[in-house]
Scaffold this active site. Structure first.
Site, PDB file in Angstrom:
ATOM      1  N   ASN A 271      70.333  48.028  39.336  1.00 24.75           N
ATOM      2  CA  ASN A 271      71.677  47.908  39.910  1.00 24.75           C
ATOM      3  C   ASN A 271      72.707  47.641  38.816  1.00 24.75           C
ATOM      4  O   ASN A 271      72.496  46.809  37.945  1.00 24.75           O
ATOM      5  CB  ASN A 271      71.720  46.754  40.909  1.00 24.75           C
ATOM      6  CG  ASN A 271      70.501  46.725  41.802  1.00 24.75           C
ATOM      7  OD1 ASN A 271      70.262  47.673  42.524  1.00 24.75           O
ATOM      8  ND2 ASN A 271      69.708  45.665  41.706  1.00 24.75           N
ATOM      9  N   GLU A 304      64.995  48.860  32.652  1.00 21.39           N
ATOM     10  CA  GLU A 304      66.136  48.691  33.568  1.00 21.39           C
ATOM     11  C   GLU A 304      67.443  48.704  32.802  1.00 21.39           C
ATOM     12  O   GLU A 304      68.437  49.275  33.252  1.00 21.39           O
ATOM     13  CB  GLU A 304      66.003  47.408  34.389  1.00 21.39           C
ATOM     14  CG  GLU A 304      64.699  47.259  35.165  1.00 21.39           C
ATOM     15  CD  GLU A 304      64.318  48.463  36.010  1.00 21.39           C
ATOM     16  OE1 GLU A 304      65.225  49.164  36.496  1.00 21.39           O
ATOM     17  OE2 GLU A 304      63.105  48.702  36.183  1.00 21.39           O
TER      18      GLU A 304
HETATM   19  N1  TRP Z   1      64.597  52.468  39.974  1.00 25.44           N
HETATM   20  C1  TRP Z   1      63.583  51.453  39.939  1.00 25.44           C
HETATM   21  C2  TRP Z   1      62.950  51.538  38.565  1.00 25.44           C
HETATM   22  O1  TRP Z   1      62.308  52.463  38.227  1.00 25.44           O
HETATM   23  C3  TRP Z   1      62.523  51.659  40.987  1.00 25.44           C
HETATM   24  C4  TRP Z   1      62.585  50.797  42.196  1.00 25.44           C
HETATM   25  C5  TRP Z   1      62.979  49.524  42.300  1.00 25.44           C
HETATM   26  C6  TRP Z   1      62.187  51.171  43.501  1.00 25.44           C
HETATM   27  N2  TRP Z   1      62.844  49.094  43.567  1.00 25.44           N
HETATM   28  C7  TRP Z   1      62.360  50.064  44.315  1.00 25.44           C
HETATM   29  C8  TRP Z   1      61.677  52.316  44.045  1.00 25.44           C
HETATM   30  C9  TRP Z   1      62.042  50.091  45.668  1.00 25.44           C
HETATM   31  C10 TRP Z   1      61.362  52.359  45.391  1.00 25.44           C
HETATM   32  C11 TRP Z   1      61.550  51.257  46.188  1.00 25.44           C
HETATM   33  O2  TRP Z   1      63.162  50.748  37.748  1.00 25.44           O
HETATM   34 ZN    ZN Z   2      63.331  53.266  36.542  1.00 23.05          ZN
END
Ligand code: TRP
Ligand code: ZN
Length: 862
Positions: A271, A304
């Site tokens: 985020n 992240e």
């Molecule tokens: N974008 C996140 C990552 O790769 C992945 C992720 C975080 C996610 N929370 C999630 C995927 C919940 C599916 C559901 O760092």
């Molecule tokens: Zn990721």
């Protein structure tokens, strides 16, 4: 009956080719939260603009929401309607303000998607489609908005209120409440929205960017966890510096916050300006975290953080492009980790992970290309294929371009697509234009699933050697016929007699089904080193003899290739042992002795190189997996290695003996070889092995040594086993992350009664399916314990299916991720296959099954 149920359950399929631009854009959004765990009010104001000329109403996604009021341009309207879960608002003009109000109950949110409670903390998870559980919105990544967020909450329970962007204002309100406002100046898709409210403290730091701006950093946790946050904060600073140096990417807000929560479906979430983490990827101190945990924390913090550019500044047009951000970001975090420590050991671990998780996926019923064509539930596509094979595909392009051109190409990509929602095709075009290469055929890596196979045969006549290469790409579900791909293969020849390199390393781009490379003027017998550094994510078969492999394991100048030669030698030996019931262990023993005695090698590398391939990786080489035979063949080789090299293991163990804990590459390597040596000493049947392990267990000043000793004891049957398991539990019963290790170690144990122990542990008062880490620690670990899970009685299958059915009611995403081991039935004998299928059928026939679990289980039956 079952069929009728399945038919009526079959949910909607989303297809990549159906992509259309959004009808309405939302340049601005204001969110007003009145936070309360039982009843949170969400008032949302959208400024919407018509995109193009069309007469479609505004359609907003919702999930489990009831609109309490809808206003257009400040006036309550009643001409809105619901189409399933979607809110439809007819609008006449080109731009309007649309206000909605809903009420949600975070404490009842067991799916952990949207706004939920973890411990006493309120937090959000919106990727991929959680925002629609918070408010009505066009929940798709190509709708980018500027966010203003206002939160009001009880000040005593929630003294800290965080959201994306920068804090703007805060104040007190009546009834013991307070409020805060945050603005994020960067337009973003709603999956990057986040808020956190809780009783938290921060480990604060700062970072000065390359252009001299000061960024305030905060790692937010509950007060008792504060001493465990230094490592994460340090990793964050290293990541920020690395992305400037290696990719020229600077951070863009004045604050960067990370919050750790105990209940989380994944590793962490990027985020904007407010990363939310699974606490296992933040909290570390020597007593509770292993070296593996420390490394994983640094890698996930980096991952992240790197998303700020690869994912946030440049985001995805639609979820079929997921690998655009995930494959690239994994490649970036792998490169970061390689630069921090031993690049060779990192590469070995990356490849081991790929082979353990992605190769089986690519060979099974859930195989999909890194850019899928369709999905029922997008959460099911956060896979090893999208992430890890996706990273390999980026790595291949970096290899083909070379470092300078790759950097020019990523610069072009970031500059061209900053602030937009892009596609994988946009990325490849940037690589082509920035690198001056043609990647037409290379694009097949995005559309074809399945792991390519390369056969490489070397023949010599006189001073000439020929390497004949052949590639095949196996059929996968929906893709029976495959075209040949571009495979970048690094190769080199070594003289068998002198051990010297006979040529420089070559990068061969295998594009055709077959090719031949000729080497002239050779003065001795050459040995082929191929796919060096694992330059292509393929399976290589060669005509190298055990002698050739042993030679390479001692003489190759690419450390990955040395490791690989040893693995291949071990694998060939074990596969033959399973096939024939016996085999000569001599060549493996000699090669391991040689590696243990090579003083030029660092211990971390040695420890990786002398480990036998896992049961499941051995199984992957066989036409029909034989779990018992594999287990016994592997144990027999372990025992022989333990006995024949008894003196060497003792020396390695003593040489790396307890020093005070330090987190450095040398100290990590010493701990690693020590526990590996302990395992071999135990495998040898040495009378003092359990005492040695128990002394290590008791005397350890760090979790790596303690868990290593616990693993050895848990695998055995010494009376000290119980003492260690109980002692560990007593010492750590208040620490959830360490209790996960307690469950996991027992679930992975190589004992005959593991299935029974795991069934008992599932009734332990500390076991709960409500926490994803705990569920994975027991159920997830057990289902990759090949021999225990595939117990001939089928009890392992039944147990896991029962747990999946129970978990699906609470947390469909986490339940669905436990399906793949049951879906591997085609790889087993008819008796096991029938039992595995029966459990999948039982899962599919469960009334009220989520679409997450339905998709994975039903596809696994095909
Ligand atoms: N974008 C996140 C990552 O790769 C992945 C992720 C975080 C996610 N929370 C999630 C995927 C919940 C599916 C559901 O760092
Ligand atoms: Zn990721």
């Amino acid at each position: 009956m079952a069929d009728a149920q399945i038919a009526t359950q079959t949910p909607h399929v989303t297809r990549r080719e159906d992509y259309r631009e959004p009808d309405w854009l939302v340049p601005d959004i204001a969110l007003d939260f009145d936070l309360d765990p039982a009843a949170t009010r969400v008032r949302t104001t959208l400024s919407v603009t018509r995109n193009g000329s069309h007469a479609h109403p505004l359609r907003l996604d919702g999930e489990g929401l009831t609109a309490l009021s809808v206003k257009v341009d400040g006036v309550a309207v009643s001409d809105w309607s619901m189409d399933g879960e979607d809110l439809i608002v007819p609008l006449s003009g080109g731009a309007h303000s649309v206000e909605t109000e809903v009420e949600i109950a975070p404490e009842r949110n067991t799916q952990l998607m949207g706004l939920y409670a973890s411990g006493g903390i309120l937090c959000t998870q919106c990727e991929a489609q959680g925002f629609r559980r918070i408010t009505f919105f066009p929940d798709r990544p190509d709708v980018l908005s500027k966010y203003k967020v206002r939160m009001t909450a009880d000040k005593a329970r929630y003294p800290v209120l965080l959201a994306n962007g920068d804090p703007i204002a805060q104040g007190e309100s009546e009834g013991g409440k307070h409020w805060a406002e945050w603005h994020d100046p960067f337009p973003k898709p709603c999956y990057l929205f986040a808020l956190v409210a809780g009783d938290l403290v921060a480990n604060r730091g700062s970072f000065t960017t390359m252009s001299g701006r000061d960024v305030q950093l905060g790692i937010w946790v509950r007060a008792p966890d504060l001493p465990k946050t230094d490592h994460a904060l340090h990793a964050l600073k290293l990541s920020m510096a690395w992305d400037e140096q290696v990719y020229g990417r600077e951070y863009d807000l004045d604050v960067f916050n990370i919050v750790a929560v105990d209940d989380f479906n994944f590793g962490a979430m990027e985020n904007k300006g407010l990363n939310v983490f699974n606490s296992r990827y933040i909290l570390a101190d020597p007593d509770t975290a292993t070296d593996y945990d420390y490394d994983a924390i640094a890698a996930v913090v980096a991952h992240e953080y790197f998303h700020n550019w690869s994912g946030n500044r440049v985001t995805c047009r639609d979820w079929f492009q997921l690998s655009l951000k995930e494959g690239f970001t994994v490649f970036r975090d792998q490169s970061f980790s390689a630069d921090q420590g031993s690049a060779a050991v990192n590469r070995i671990e990356d490849v081991r992970g790929l082979r353990a998780a992605q190769f089986p996926e690519d060979a099974g019923p859930l195989a999909h290309p890194i850019r899928p064509d369709e999905y029922i539930e997008i959460s099911n596509f956060y896979t090893a294929t999208i992430y890890n094979k996706g990273a390999e595909v980026i790595r291949m392009m970096a290899t083909i371009l070379g470092p300078e051109k790759f950097r020019a190409a990523t610069d072009l990509y970031f500059q061209r697509f900053d602030g937009t929602a892009a596609t994988c095709e946009d990325f490849v075009q940037s690589m082509e234009q920035g690198g001056g290469v043609d990647l037409s055929q290379f694009r097949l890596w995005y559309s074809q699933a399945g792991t390519p196979r390369v056969s490489a045969t070397l023949t010599r006549d006189g001073g000439r050697a020929r390497v004949k290469l052949r590639q095949t790409v196996p059929p996968t579900p929906g893709q029976p016929d495959k075209a040949p791909m571009v495979l970048p293969l690094k190769l080199k020849l070594f003289g068998e007699f002198t051990g010297r390199a006979m040529c420089d390393e070559q990068l061969v781009l295998l594009k055709d089904p077959e090719a031949e490379i000729v080497f002239e003027n050779l003065t001795e017998q050459p040995v082929l080193s191929i796919n060096r550094g694992f330059s292509a994510p393929v399976i290589v078969e060669t005509n190298r003899t055990p002698k050739d492999l042993a030679f390479l394991s001692a003489h190759d100048d690419d450390p990955f290739a040395r490791y690989e030669a040893m693995q291949q030698l071990m694998l060939d030996t074990l596969v033959e042992s399973v096939a024939n019931g016996s085999v000569d262990h001599g060549p493996v023993i000699d090669a391991v002795r040689n590696t243990l005695g090579d003083t030029a090698l660092d211990s971390a590398f040695v420890a990786e190189a002398v480990l036998l391939p896992s049961d499941s990786f051995i199984g992957d080489q066989m036409a029909v997996v034989e779990p018992e035979a594999i287990f016994h063949a592997r144990e027999a080789l372990r025992a022989d290695l333990g006995r024949e090299l008894a003196a060497e293991w003792r020396a390695a163990y003593e040489g790396a003996r307890a020093n005070r804990f330090e987190y450095s590459p040398a100290a990590k390597g010493a701990r690693r070889i020590r526990t590996v040596a302990l395992g071999y000493i135990a495998a040898s049947g040495a009378a003092d092995a359990a005492d040695l392990a128990f002394a290590q267990f008791e005397g350890a000043d760090n979790m790596t040594d303690r868990q290593g000793a616990l693993t050895t004891l848990a695998n055995g049957s010494s009376p000290l086993r119980e003492a260690a398991i109980e002692g560990f539990y007593r010492r750590y019963s208040a620490n959830a992350l360490v209790l996960d290790k307690w469950f996991q170690t027992q679930a992975l144990a190589t004992r005959d009664d593991t299935a029974q122990i795991v069934e008992t542990l599932a009734r332990h008062p500390d076991f709960t399916l409500a926490n994803p880490n705990r569920a994975r620690a027991l159920i997830g670990a057990f289902s990759v314990n090949q021999r225990a899970f595939h117990d001939l009685s089928g009890r392992g299958y039944r147990f896991v299916a029962d747990q999946i059915i129970a978990l699906d009611k609470l947390n469909p995403q986490t339940a669905a991720r436990l399906i793949p081991p049951l879906g591997r039935w085609k790889r087993f004998d008819a008796g096991r296959a029938a039992k595995m299928r029966a459990e999948l059928e039982r899962i599919v026939a469960t009334p009220g099954l989520s679409k997450d679990t339905f998709e994975q289980a039903s596809k696994s039956l095909d």
